[in-house]
Design an enzyme around this catalytic site. Structure first.
Site, mmCIF file in Angstrom:
data_model
loop_
_atom_site.group_PDB
_atom_site.id
_atom_site.type_symbol
_atom_site.label_atom_id
_atom_site.label_comp_id
_atom_site.label_asym_id
_atom_site.label_seq_id
_atom_site.Cartn_x
_atom_site.Cartn_y
_atom_site.Cartn_z
ATOM 1 N N GLY A 164 0.762 -1.387 0.093
ATOM 2 C CA GLY A 164 0.056 0.036 -0.061
ATOM 3 C C GLY A 164 0.803 1.223 0.101
ATOM 4 O O GLY A 164 2.415 1.189 -0.127
ATOM 5 N N ARG B 28 5.079 5.314 1.829
ATOM 6 C CA ARG B 28 5.827 6.612 1.884
ATOM 7 C C ARG B 28 4.859 7.984 0.945
ATOM 8 O O ARG B 28 5.910 8.776 0.407
ATOM 9 C CB ARG B 28 7.286 6.348 1.646
ATOM 10 N N ASP C 256 10.914 4.323 6.493
ATOM 11 C CA ASP C 256 10.804 5.604 7.392
ATOM 12 C C ASP C 256 9.928 6.486 6.542
ATOM 13 O O ASP C 256 9.675 7.729 6.942
ATOM 14 C CB ASP C 256 12.233 5.968 7.388
ATOM 15 N N ARG D 202 3.943 14.283 -7.797
ATOM 16 C CA ARG D 202 3.787 13.771 -9.062
ATOM 17 C C ARG D 202 2.331 14.127 -9.515
ATOM 18 O O ARG D 202 1.480 14.160 -8.741
ATOM 19 C CB ARG D 202 4.082 12.390 -9.378
ATOM 20 N N ASP E 73 1.532 -3.558 -8.740
ATOM 21 C CA ASP E 73 1.138 -2.637 -7.975
ATOM 22 C C ASP E 73 1.916 -1.272 -8.549
ATOM 23 O O ASP E 73 1.584 0.066 -7.875
ATOM 24 C CB ASP E 73 1.631 -2.444 -6.357
#
Length: 475
Positions: free
Chosen positions: A102, A105, A137, A191, A272
């Protein structure tokens, strides 16, 4: 302090469309994603502002402080999503099914209409942790953001349907990575994409047996990303799931062809990473070919060469097959297979169409054009030619080719080329050595001029090529 990279709108002197927010995904949000908050970054230094892309969605007039507030601090855009949405999906990663993925980040930040009335997404990379981050992270290296700028600009110039790198803001954190010198600088990227709905989005709904939600998602895709009707003789052509399958197969066949004609290796063609609009996005270990080599790989971890240059059409076809499996929740197998079987002929037609476009010759029909492609490929393999140099040298059937290639080119009429780019001593390319040199200037001296110059050169090349040809029946 260095200045951000800035560029003029696509069409200076013409009016840009107004800002038109349209958070259409809100009707699916309860089960499609998780409401999240962006990380609180210690710094927000504007490094890249894509004014050409911003003008296309009515955001070109933002001041730099406003830009940073929205795309560095993620204050909501007026009339848009009140909170970011981290999307949920599954996927095959190197053909191993993974339900534990999923948006880890990134998130969907906003939706809005462009000047052609297409629904566009503003999505992020490096915006912090989400419920899907696992042990990551949630951050992005500045080098990764710079590489994405370069990839999207080169792909757009070569006619590939790609996301646009909209914004890059340096965030002042020191990141540790195993595949580049650390600590390294951090960034958050935005983006501009035509959807973030993936094949993996449908795979998740199949795994959870959420038939009602899948029906709503199919309807959303057909409404927001309409395509041409299925062929008149296609079984089940009026069923929503079958219509969507035909649309995705057509788009993926064209995307695969565009990669091959561009000499581009994406590197990570997992389900994905497959957008149902056929738009390429999410650039990690990409490369352009140094020579025409079907076995060339971009990812150091692709030990089996699954996503090697020459296997990219196979990969996209396989991914379409996984969409067909998912859509079995709403359709019979036979009409889905019939749609999938169109991939091969559509791909060959797209290669022929795009090859003639890049070579600067008038097409003669798929059969003849396919023979031209074969002659060109044979010549590149024999001579270890770099594709950008090959297409440039033989643009408009010039270049003094002999043998089989010369005979094939002699039958073709050149298009009218008036752009001065075609008189340059050498073409633009984007091999890894140049990418590293552009990054080194930034890393060592905070010098962004090489990046600025390269983007300007790539946009000039794109203007020389003009728009890539579309499949018949597509607006």
């Amino acid at each position: 302090m260095s200045k951000p990279v800035q560029h003029p709108p696509a069409n200076p002197g013409t009016a840009s469309p107004p800002y038109r927010p349209d958070p259409a995904i809100a009707v699916l949000a309860d089960w499609l994603g998780d409401s999240v908050a962006a990380a609180d970054f210690p710094e927000t230094q504007l490094r890249w502002r894509n004014d050409r892309a911003a003008a296309s969605v009515g955001l070109g007039g933002l001041t730099d402080p406003e830009w940073i507030a929205h795309f560095g601090r993620f204050q909501p855009l007026p009339g848009n999503l009140p909170r970011p949405l981290a999307l949920r999906y599954h996927g095959h990663q190197f053909r191993v099914y993974n339900p534990d993925i999923g948006d880890g980040r990134g998130f969907l930040f906003a939706q809005l209409r462009d000047g052609s009335d297409r629904l566009m997404d503003l999505g992020t990379k490096g915006s912090g942790t989400t419920p899907h981050s696992r042990s990551g992270d949630g951050r992005l290296t500045l080098k990764g953001a710079v590489r994405e700028i370069l990839a999207t600009e080169m792909l757009e110039a070569l006619g590939v349907h790609t996301s646009k790198t909209f914004s890059v803001i340096e965030t002042g954190e020191a990141l540790w990575r195993g595949d580049e010198p650390s600590p390294t600088r951090s960034a958050v990227m935005v983006r501009l994409s035509h959807s973030h709905i993936r094949i993996g989005t449908f795979q998740r709904l199949l795994a959870l047996e959420q038939a009602d939600e899948m029906a709503a998602l199919i309807d959303y895709c057909l409404t927001q990303f309409p395509g041409p009707p299925a062929p008149a003789d296609a079984p089940g052509r009026d069923e929503p799931a079958i219509r969507l399958m035909h649309n995705v197969v057509e788009r993926m066949a064209d995307l695969a062809a565009s990669y091959m004609v561009a000499g581009f290796v994406h590197g990570v063609l997992n389900t994905d990473n497959m957008n149902v609009t056929g738009e390429s996005f999410d650039y990690g270990p990409w490369r352009w070919l140094p020579a025409w080599e079907p076995g060339f790989t971009a990812a150091y971890f692709d030990h089996a060469g699954l996503y090697a240059f020459g296997r990219q059409p196979e990969a996209l076809h396989w991914n379409c097959g996984q969409l067909a499996v998912a859509l079995r929740l709403h359709a019979d197998t036979a009409p889905l297979v019939a749609a999938l079987e169109r991939f091969g002929p559509l791909y060959m037609a797209a290669v022929a169409r795009r090859w003639c476009w890049r070579l600067g010759v008038v097409p003669q029909g798929v059969e003849a054009d396919t023979q031209l492609v074969a002659a060109c490929e044979a010549a590149m393999r024999e001579n270890r030619a770099q594709p950008d140099a090959f297409f440039f040298a033989h643009r408009g059937a010039r270049g003094g080719a002999t043998g089989a290639l010369g005979e094939a080119l002699a039958a073709y009429q050149p298009v009218a080329d008036t752009h001065p780019y075609w008189e340059d001593p050498a073409p633009q390319s984007l091999l890894i050595e140049e990418v590293e040199a552009i990054w080194d200037a930034i890393a060592q001296a905070d010098d962004w001029t090489l990046l600025q110059s390269k983007v300007a050169a790539l946009r000039r090349m794109g203007a020389a090529h003009g728009a890539a040809p579309k499949p018949a029946g597509h607006a």
